[in-house]
Write an enzyme that holds these catalytic residues in place. Structure first.
Site, mmCIF file in Angstrom:
data_model
loop_
_atom_site.group_PDB
_atom_site.id
_atom_site.type_symbol
_atom_site.label_atom_id
_atom_site.label_comp_id
_atom_site.label_asym_id
_atom_site.label_seq_id
_atom_site.Cartn_x
_atom_site.Cartn_y
_atom_site.Cartn_z
ATOM 1 N N ASP A 186 0.960 -1.436 -0.044
ATOM 2 C CA ASP A 186 -0.052 0.050 -0.138
ATOM 3 C C ASP A 186 0.991 1.341 0.078
ATOM 4 O O ASP A 186 0.492 2.345 -0.283
ATOM 5 C CB ASP A 186 -0.898 -0.051 1.105
ATOM 6 C CG ASP A 186 -2.139 -0.747 1.104
ATOM 7 O OD1 ASP A 186 -2.562 -0.993 0.050
ATOM 8 O OD2 ASP A 186 -2.700 -1.090 2.207
HETATM 9 C C1 GLC Z 1 -1.703 -4.338 5.449
HETATM 10 C C2 GLC Z 1 -3.021 -4.168 4.325
HETATM 11 C C3 GLC Z 1 -2.634 -4.873 3.308
HETATM 12 C C4 GLC Z 1 -1.462 -4.446 2.494
HETATM 13 C C5 GLC Z 1 -0.076 -4.585 3.475
HETATM 14 C C6 GLC Z 1 0.973 -3.893 2.868
HETATM 15 O O1 GLC Z 1 -1.418 -5.320 5.932
HETATM 16 O O2 GLC Z 1 -3.996 -4.525 5.119
HETATM 17 O O3 GLC Z 1 -3.714 -4.799 2.458
HETATM 18 O O4 GLC Z 1 -1.319 -5.461 1.491
HETATM 19 O O5 GLC Z 1 -0.404 -3.828 4.606
HETATM 20 O O6 GLC Z 1 0.925 -2.822 2.590
HETATM 21 C C1 GLC Z 2 -1.443 -0.701 5.106
HETATM 22 C C2 GLC Z 2 -0.127 -0.373 5.626
HETATM 23 C C3 GLC Z 2 0.209 0.810 6.509
HETATM 24 C C4 GLC Z 2 -0.531 1.926 5.633
HETATM 25 C C5 GLC Z 2 -1.754 1.749 5.484
HETATM 26 C C6 GLC Z 2 -2.441 2.793 4.665
HETATM 27 O O1 GLC Z 2 -2.044 -1.040 6.221
HETATM 28 O O2 GLC Z 2 0.317 -1.623 6.314
HETATM 29 O O3 GLC Z 2 1.609 0.777 6.790
HETATM 30 O O4 GLC Z 2 -0.214 3.029 6.458
HETATM 31 O O5 GLC Z 2 -2.088 0.590 4.737
HETATM 32 O O6 GLC Z 2 -3.844 2.996 4.917
#
Ligand code: GLC
Ligand code: GLC
Length: 816
Positions: free
Chosen positions: A487
């Protein structure tokens, strides 16, 4: 250092000191009514949606941490002293203390002033209520005159509004008290038809429903006025902060015991039967009274608890293993499976780190969670797949999330994550292999929940597949869109405004930045699509186009996605490399190493093995595999959120545990059982129990993140419970290391275990048949020969059992 121990026989973790480094929580409920409960009875409850139907209040990020909950106070009325049998909130010293977190229940027991108190908290199956079953025992040689005070603080339903809209909320709280039952009915007079109730099995000396009357002005939950003086104020809340508290006087003869039951529940009335009498404003309680009558009685409560245990036994018995490694056994047989069910139920909504008001159900998250719980509740997995697919867009794209109450997709946390649609293919393929339920592909499913837009689910998959091919970038690799699985790798965002969300800001067209990780994911999905097409369309060659697309993408990755010693991560919006030795920071990322190898890319020519060597050399630490190296030491406008985190945290070179099993699976694919299992143990919470003072989160569940080697707190976990780590570790250990893998045509047994293991055994329920599997190592290597019910078979896939068979015995000889 440890703060407790595993009791595997009872499937419990027993915490033996209340001041754990962080609240160590558990979950209650598994259908509609849910609660979080910490080892000191902190937490809250809600019905279905942690934001919109919050029953009790919880103050996140409070000091001390975790100081709202399901609290009881015990008062010695002779000595005029009181304490909390769950330690919080009074934090008075206890003679002994234990918290047993089990599957769907928590028992907190302690002794103080020679009064033993044990409270069992759980939610009965199919009921929208929780039970607190308190057993008091007088260990003295003299009679004890005690008072028990219960307490909860009601939330005014919408947790977000409840925590912000005080100008309104201080005026709307309403309750009724009848026969000692406290009914919370804020907003019931107008548009709501639901209410909460808090009841007790015993005659009361008094009650309270107004917080200030109970606590007293300028006093906290650690020292309520009512408890201090030993007498309720019988307050009736109107506005301000409605609470529930009962006062139960209890006299116990020497060494006598007594049991009290408290119920906290949620109930809905038919719209046309809200009031009783109908033209009054009095809550109609007739609909809920039969439920109270049942669950205030001990024999029903005990039976409900046994039913809950039986439910979990049945689920967990779908797969039980016995290996030479206790951490593997414990996590596979109990805790990892349990955590997979919790992520199924809660997605990313409510934990100690997720406030319950932020995120709904993630499209990619829910598809991945499915991989871990599918075999335990296939019918619910089916429903989940259809729910997810119904939020898909006609373009084949996806909303990034949908809300559990409405099941509708929204852009609240951004859109155009180009990996999203592909996870649906992987989830459905896994579902088909587990269940053989090919009819699901014919199910009519709408797009964006729009009536009239329905097509068979199979077409949803085809559109998801095309979605990637319709969005290729300059090198022929998939465009990344807002981001892919990561993300925080925001290559089209370019945000320089404080507070702006990286997830919803776009300042760039997005026709250049490409993702090698999506390429790997696409190849894996394309191979599944090909296999599905061959079987489902029934004509030979039906999978041809998908195979061609896979081959083409594989060639593209080898040409433009290889950096010399590992797979590149991406191309940025200027067409520059991300995750290359040419970069100043972030030279190597873990995700493409995992996904390209899992897709089979570079296995034939040795690049896969080279990439995994690079992971070992650059990314592996004793606490797990970090996401990238070197960490970003400053903010890079063109990379986005990933470089916003301090080095070693989260996506910026944290040990993002979700990715570790991808490497375990990749290692297993290359036949490296020793390394795969070594990585498995590095992040296995049970294996980390002995260093709980470093790890700090619960030793019985995975956390999303462990601080990486660049962080001063290397090894410290955060964000436990609700993470894709649960499903993926379960898949890695059970399907790839132990190698018990459902396929379209039968159960494959292809273990890639550490060379030192003499074997293992397992019982796996697959399509209604129990497979009793015994693996024995007779030599080196991973080659196996199988004897099924006494007959040697070719290959390593046990064919589907003939109808009527309930058990199959599989003897596996491994090694030459
Ligand atoms: C969090 C989010 C997931 C994403 C991951 C890496 O675990 O829930 O959707 O793939 O972060 O950013
Ligand atoms: C996922 C990631 C986190 C980020 C978020 C954004 O959960 O793990 O690091 O801040 O997405 O919504």
């Amino acid at each position: 250092m440890q703060y407790g121990y595993f009791d595997d026989t009872h499937r419990e973790y027993v915490i033996t000191q209340p001041d754990t480094p962080l609240p160590w929580i558990n979950y209650l409920g598994n259908q509609g009514y849910f609660g979080l409960i910490s080892n000191t009875a902190g937490g809250y409850s809600f019905y279905r949606d942690a934001r919109l139907r919050r029953l009790t209040r919880y103050r996140y990020n409070n000091a001390p941490l975790d100081s709202s909950g399901r609290y009881l106070y015990l008062r010695d009325d002779d000595a005029n002293v009181f304490w909390s049998p769950t330690w919080q909130p009074t934090r008075r010293d206890l003679q002994d203390y234990s918290c047993r977190h089990g599957l769907g229940y928590t028992i907190i027991a302690s002794t103080c002033h020679n009064i033993h108190a044990a409270t069992r908290y759980f939610v009965p199956q199919n009921q929208n209520l929780e039970i607190w079953q308190l057993t008091l025992t007088n260990q003295r040689d003299t009679p004890a005159h005690l008072s028990v005070f219960s307490s909860i603080e009601f939330c005014l339903w919408d947790a977000n509004d409840d925590a912000t809209n005080f100008q309104r909320n201080y005026n709307i709280g309403q309750v009724e008290i009848e026969d000692g039952v406290i009914y919370h009915k804020t907003e019931y007079r107008e548009r709501r038809n639901h209410f909460a109730y808090f009841a007790c099995s015993e005659p009361l000396a008094g009650f309270d429903t107004q917080r200030e009357a109970f606590l007293g002005a300028y006093r906290g939950w650690d020292n309520p006025l009512v408890v201090a003086r030993g007498e309720s104020a019988n307050s009736v809340a109107l506005g301000w902060q409605p609470i529930g508290s009962h006062h139960v006087p209890v006299t116990l003869a020497p060494h006598a015991s007594r049991q009290l039951i408290f119920l906290l529940g949620y109930h809905e009335n038919p719209i046309d039967a809200k009031f009783d009498p109908p033209d009054s404003q009095t809550l109609n309680k007739r609909t809920v009274q039969p439920i109270l009558a049942i669950y205030l009685r001990r024999e029903h409560v005990d039976a409900a608890f046994e039913a809950l245990r039986a439910y979990w036994d049945r689920l967990l018995n779908t797969l039980q293993v016995e290996t030479p490694d206790p951490h593997t056994n414990r996590m596979v047989n109990i805790w990892n499976a349990y955590q997979c069910m919790v992520t199924f139920n809660l997605s990313r909504s409510a934990s100690f780190f997720e406030s319950g008001i932020g995120r709904g159900m993630g499209f990619r998250d829910s598809n991945q969670d499915l991989l871990g719980f599918l075999h335990m509740v296939p019918e619910r997995a089916r429903e989940r797949i259809l729910d997810i697919a119904a939020t898909q867009l006609e373009s084949g794209g996806a909303y990034h999330q949908y809300q559990p109450l409405t099941k509708r997709g929204n852009d609240g946390v951004g859109s155009n994550f180009n990996d999203d649609p592909l996870w649906l293919i992987l989830a459905v393929a896994t579902y088909l292999k587990e269940t053989g339920d090919w009819r699901i592909l014919a199910a009519q499913v709408p797009y964006d929940n729009r009536v009239g837009s329905e097509t068979p689910l199979y077409e949803h998959l085809q559109r998801a597949f095309r979605h990637t091919l319709d969005r290729l970038g300059p090198h022929g690799l998939p465009l990344i869109g807002r981001a892919d699985w990561n993300d925080c790798l925001n290559l089209n965002c370019f945000s320089d405004t404080p507070g702006e969300s990286f997830q919803t800001t776009t300042n760039q067209e997005g026709t250049v930045a490409e993702s090698v990780m999506i390429a790997g994911l696409f190849v894996a999905a394309a191979k599944e699509m090909a296999a599905i097409a061959e079987r489902y369309e029934g004509s030979t060659g039906a999978g041809g186009p998908c195979c061609e697309a896979a081959n083409q993408m594989e060639a593209t990755v080898l040409e433009h996605g290889w950096d010399g010693a590992w797979f590149l991560r991406a191309y940025d919006a200027f067409g520059h490399k991300v995750g290359s030795h040419e970069c100043a920071e972030g030279k190597i990322f873990v995700e493409p190493q995992g996904w390209c190898v899992m897709a089979g890319i570079g296995i034939a020519d040795g690049r896969a093995a080279r990439a995994l060597e690079s992971v070992h050399e650059h990314l592996a630490t004793p606490h797990g595999i970090v996401l990238l190296q070197p960490a970003f030491s400053r903010y890079y406008l063109h990379l986005g959120e990933i470089s916003s985190y301090p080095a070693g945290y989260k996506e910026n070179a944290g040990i993002f545990c979700h990715t570790n099993p991808w490497i375990m699976i990749a290692e297993a694919l290359l036949g490296h059982g020793d390394r795969a299992h070594d990585y498995y143990l590095r992040i296995n919470p049970s294996a980390r129990e002995a260093q709980s003072e470093v790890h700090r989160c619960e030793p019985y569940v995975y956390a999303q993140m462990i601080a990486g080697r660049d962080a001063p707190t290397h090894g410290e976990a955060k964000n436990s419970w609700l993470t894709g780590t649960a499903a993926w570790n379960y898949v890695a250990i059970t399907q790839w290391i132990l190698g018990i893998r459902p396929t379209f045509d039968g159960l494959q047994i292809a273990p890639v275990i550490p060379p030192g293991w003499r074997g293992f055994s397992a019982a796996r329920v697959f399509r209604g048949v129990t497979y009793r599997i015994h693996v024995e190592r007779k030599g080196n290597g991973n080659a196996v020969s199988l004897v099924v019910d006494g007959q040697p078979i070719q290959g390593n896939v046990v064919p589907l059992a003939s109808a009527g068979k309930s058990q199959v015995v599989v003897k596996v000889i491994q090694g030459k």
